[in-house]
Design an enzyme around this catalytic site. Sequence first.
Site, PDB file in Angstrom:
ATOM      1  N   ARG A  62       0.817  -1.207   0.000  1.00  0.00           N
ATOM      2  CA  ARG A  62       0.000   0.000   0.000  1.00  0.00           C
ATOM      3  C   ARG A  62       0.856   1.265   0.000  1.00  0.00           C
ATOM      4  O   ARG A  62       0.509   2.283  -0.597  1.00  0.00           O
ATOM      5  CB  ARG A  62      -0.877  -0.049   1.248  1.00  0.00           C
ATOM      6  CG  ARG A  62      -1.925   1.001   1.299  1.00  0.00           C
ATOM      7  CD  ARG A  62      -2.920   0.747   2.424  1.00  0.00           C
ATOM      8  NE  ARG A  62      -3.957   1.728   2.366  1.00  0.00           N
ATOM      9  CZ  ARG A  62      -4.960   1.668   1.495  1.00  0.00           C
ATOM     10  NH1 ARG A  62      -5.064   0.649   0.669  1.00  0.00           N
ATOM     11  NH2 ARG A  62      -5.837   2.633   1.460  1.00  0.00           N
ATOM     12  N   HIS A  66       0.515   4.544  -2.301  1.00  0.00           N
ATOM     13  CA  HIS A  66       0.365   5.909  -1.779  1.00  0.00           C
ATOM     14  C   HIS A  66       1.471   6.805  -2.307  1.00  0.00           C
ATOM     15  O   HIS A  66       1.237   7.963  -2.642  1.00  0.00           O
ATOM     16  CB  HIS A  66       0.410   5.903  -0.251  1.00  0.00           C
ATOM     17  CG  HIS A  66      -0.906   5.603   0.377  1.00  0.00           C
ATOM     18  ND1 HIS A  66      -1.456   6.356   1.375  1.00  0.00           N
ATOM     19  CD2 HIS A  66      -1.810   4.628   0.133  1.00  0.00           C
ATOM     20  CE1 HIS A  66      -2.634   5.860   1.721  1.00  0.00           C
ATOM     21  NE2 HIS A  66      -2.864   4.802   0.988  1.00  0.00           N
ATOM     22  N   ASP A  74       8.249   9.054  -5.661  1.00  0.00           N
ATOM     23  CA  ASP A  74       9.462   9.811  -5.308  1.00  0.00           C
ATOM     24  C   ASP A  74       9.801   9.703  -3.829  1.00  0.00           C
ATOM     25  O   ASP A  74      10.566  10.513  -3.309  1.00  0.00           O
ATOM     26  CB  ASP A  74       9.286  11.292  -5.683  1.00  0.00           C
ATOM     27  CG  ASP A  74       8.258  11.982  -4.789  1.00  0.00           C
ATOM     28  OD1 ASP A  74       7.448  11.264  -4.155  1.00  0.00           O
ATOM     29  OD2 ASP A  74       8.275  13.220  -4.709  1.00  0.00           O
ATOM     30  N   SER A  76       8.042  10.505  -1.366  1.00  0.00           N
ATOM     31  CA  SER A  76       7.541  11.614  -0.539  1.00  0.00           C
ATOM     32  C   SER A  76       6.694  11.114   0.623  1.00  0.00           C
ATOM     33  O   SER A  76       6.608  11.768   1.660  1.00  0.00           O
ATOM     34  CB  SER A  76       6.756  12.623  -1.388  1.00  0.00           C
ATOM     35  OG  SER A  76       5.696  11.985  -2.068  1.00  0.00           O
ATOM     36  N   ASN A  94      -3.227   8.536   6.423  1.00  0.00           N
ATOM     37  CA  ASN A  94      -2.059   7.813   6.946  1.00  0.00           C
ATOM     38  C   ASN A  94      -2.436   6.684   7.888  1.00  0.00           C
ATOM     39  O   ASN A  94      -1.602   5.886   8.260  1.00  0.00           O
ATOM     40  CB  ASN A  94      -1.071   8.770   7.622  1.00  0.00           C
ATOM     41  CG  ASN A  94      -1.519   9.168   9.034  1.00  0.00           C
ATOM     42  OD1 ASN A  94      -2.673   8.997   9.401  1.00  0.00           O
ATOM     43  ND2 ASN A  94      -0.592   9.699   9.797  1.00  0.00           N
ATOM     44  N   HIS A 191      -6.162  -5.422  -2.758  1.00  0.00           N
ATOM     45  CA  HIS A 191      -6.893  -5.560  -1.493  1.00  0.00           C
ATOM     46  C   HIS A 191      -6.956  -7.015  -1.037  1.00  0.00           C
ATOM     47  O   HIS A 191      -7.526  -7.301   0.015  1.00  0.00           O
ATOM     48  CB  HIS A 191      -8.311  -4.978  -1.629  1.00  0.00           C
ATOM     49  CG  HIS A 191      -8.336  -3.475  -1.701  1.00  0.00           C
ATOM     50  ND1 HIS A 191      -9.451  -2.752  -2.057  1.00  0.00           N
ATOM     51  CD2 HIS A 191      -7.362  -2.557  -1.475  1.00  0.00           C
ATOM     52  CE1 HIS A 191      -9.157  -1.449  -2.030  1.00  0.00           C
ATOM     53  NE2 HIS A 191      -7.901  -1.318  -1.689  1.00  0.00           N
ATOM     54  N   THR A 192      -6.402  -7.907  -1.810  1.00  0.00           N
ATOM     55  CA  THR A 192      -6.261  -9.292  -1.359  1.00  0.00           C
ATOM     56  C   THR A 192      -5.332  -9.382  -0.146  1.00  0.00           C
ATOM     57  O   THR A 192      -5.381 -10.335   0.607  1.00  0.00           O
ATOM     58  CB  THR A 192      -5.711 -10.204  -2.489  1.00  0.00           C
ATOM     59  OG1 THR A 192      -5.517 -11.514  -1.978  1.00  0.00           O
ATOM     60  CG2 THR A 192      -4.359  -9.707  -3.010  1.00  0.00           C
TER      61      THR A 192
HETATM   62  C1  LIG Z   1      -0.752  10.084  11.426  1.00  0.00           C
HETATM   63  O1  LIG Z   1       0.329   9.341  11.982  1.00  0.00           O
HETATM   64  C2  LIG Z   1       0.965   9.941  13.078  1.00  0.00           C
HETATM   65  C3  LIG Z   1       2.108   9.055  13.517  1.00  0.00           C
HETATM   66  O2  LIG Z   1       2.862   8.640  12.447  1.00  0.00           O
HETATM   67  C4  LIG Z   1      -0.034  10.173  14.209  1.00  0.00           C
HETATM   68  O3  LIG Z   1       0.610  10.862  15.275  1.00  0.00           O
HETATM   69  C5  LIG Z   1      -1.204  11.000  13.691  1.00  0.00           C
HETATM   70  O4  LIG Z   1      -2.168  11.135  14.691  1.00  0.00           O
HETATM   71  C6  LIG Z   1      -1.814  10.350  12.483  1.00  0.00           C
HETATM   72  N1  LIG Z   1      -2.868  11.201  11.966  1.00  0.00           N
HETATM   73  C7  LIG Z   1      -4.047  10.731  11.665  1.00  0.00           C
HETATM   74  C8  LIG Z   1      -5.026  11.719  11.188  1.00  0.00           C
HETATM   75  O5  LIG Z   1      -4.315   9.556  11.770  1.00  0.00           O
END
Ligand SMILES: *[C@@H]1O[C@H](CO)[C@@H](O)[C@H](O)[C@H]1NC(C)=O
Length: 328
Positions: A62, A66, A74, A76, A94, A191-192
Amino acid sequence: MASKALLALFLPLALVFLSCLAEAQLKLGFYEETCPHVEDIVREEMTEILKVAPSLAGPLLRMHFHDCFVRGCDGSVLLDSTKGNVAEKDAPPNKSLRGFGSIERVKAKVEKACPNTVSCADILALIARDAVWLSKGPSWPVWLGRRDGRESHAAETKQLPPPKASLPQLIAMFAVKGLDLKDLVVLSGGHTLGTSHCNSFSDRLYNFTGKDNLYDVDPALDKQYITKLRNRCSLTDNTTLVEMDPGSYKTFDTSYYNYVKKRRGLFHSDAALLANDFTKAYVERHASGLYAAEFFQDYSDSIIKMGNVEVLTGYDQGEIRKKCYIVN
Ligand SMILES: *[C@@H]1O[C@H](CO)[C@@H](O)[C@H](O)[C@H]1NC(C)=O
Ligand SMILES: *[C@@H]1O[C@H](CO)[C@@H](O)[C@H](O)[C@H]1NC(C)=O
Ligand SMILES: *[C@@H]1O[C@H](CO)[C@@H](O)[C@H](O)[C@H]1NC(C)=O
């Protein structure tokens, strides 16, 4: 006379142009001279990592997806936020991302063998390939030579197809990246592997249209499956993980398509694949489980294509990061 002069003028220009084009492309064996064992090193580390934590295969695949959908492949997605800049990894999508530590671990091994040579973006492409292969899926040649970007912005994760996307939205978001309808239905097959947090689909289980009663659910989701999922997930649960391909979420196979066909795909974006004749036919063909080799070939073709999206190449673009979470 004049034409000869013109030729003399334009030929060198044409050659310069052609060589620029050639340089702006990824290559098989890009590190043949500079880091000949890079693919072995990545595979060895990945074998160790997945031996201990096989459930990381999905998240690591994944991560490549992303990465490629935001600013091209790259690296990022791997950058940490800094003072004054919230990076991609701290944007709402995330929550589905895990495995950053494993990527740093592989990168460190590669750095030890070949310092300042192999980009994080390339390592991520190799990690994704090996995650699939080590989960009994296909392997594919990885064209290399990506450079690492120096920017990462949370706001740009808007380019990622969200789990709630409809088919027209999905088609448009893939098209922007040069990916077509077939790539969409094929890459969805990823998604498997892996799991999802409840809140990526709980709107389908409760209060779907705001009527707020027990029957207010997504009609595109199988009724019995709704009951089952409700037992796992409340409306606001954002911690419980549910398998996307129950029973074989650590194995790369075609059973995901069987779930989608039975209207048991977890996301709107899974259900959406039944809303178009072409994608529906693809889902049904592969739901049969009879054409795994064909799906494996399709998946390899599409992910190679995805790995080419908006890449940085050549010495004048990007950099080779020493550590994946921070620019040099
Ligand atoms: C994104 O991940 C960070 C840790 O890597 C965490 O502190 C943060 O709350 C997360 N944000 C969301 C919106 O899940
Ligand atoms: C259900 O949806 C409606 C409309 O969006 C909202 O006002 C209500 O608070 C929701 N109910 C729950 C329990 O979240
Ligand atoms: C999960 O939900 C709780 C309560 O709704 C909230 O306080 C918390 O910030 C959420 N966590 C994440 C990672 O979004």
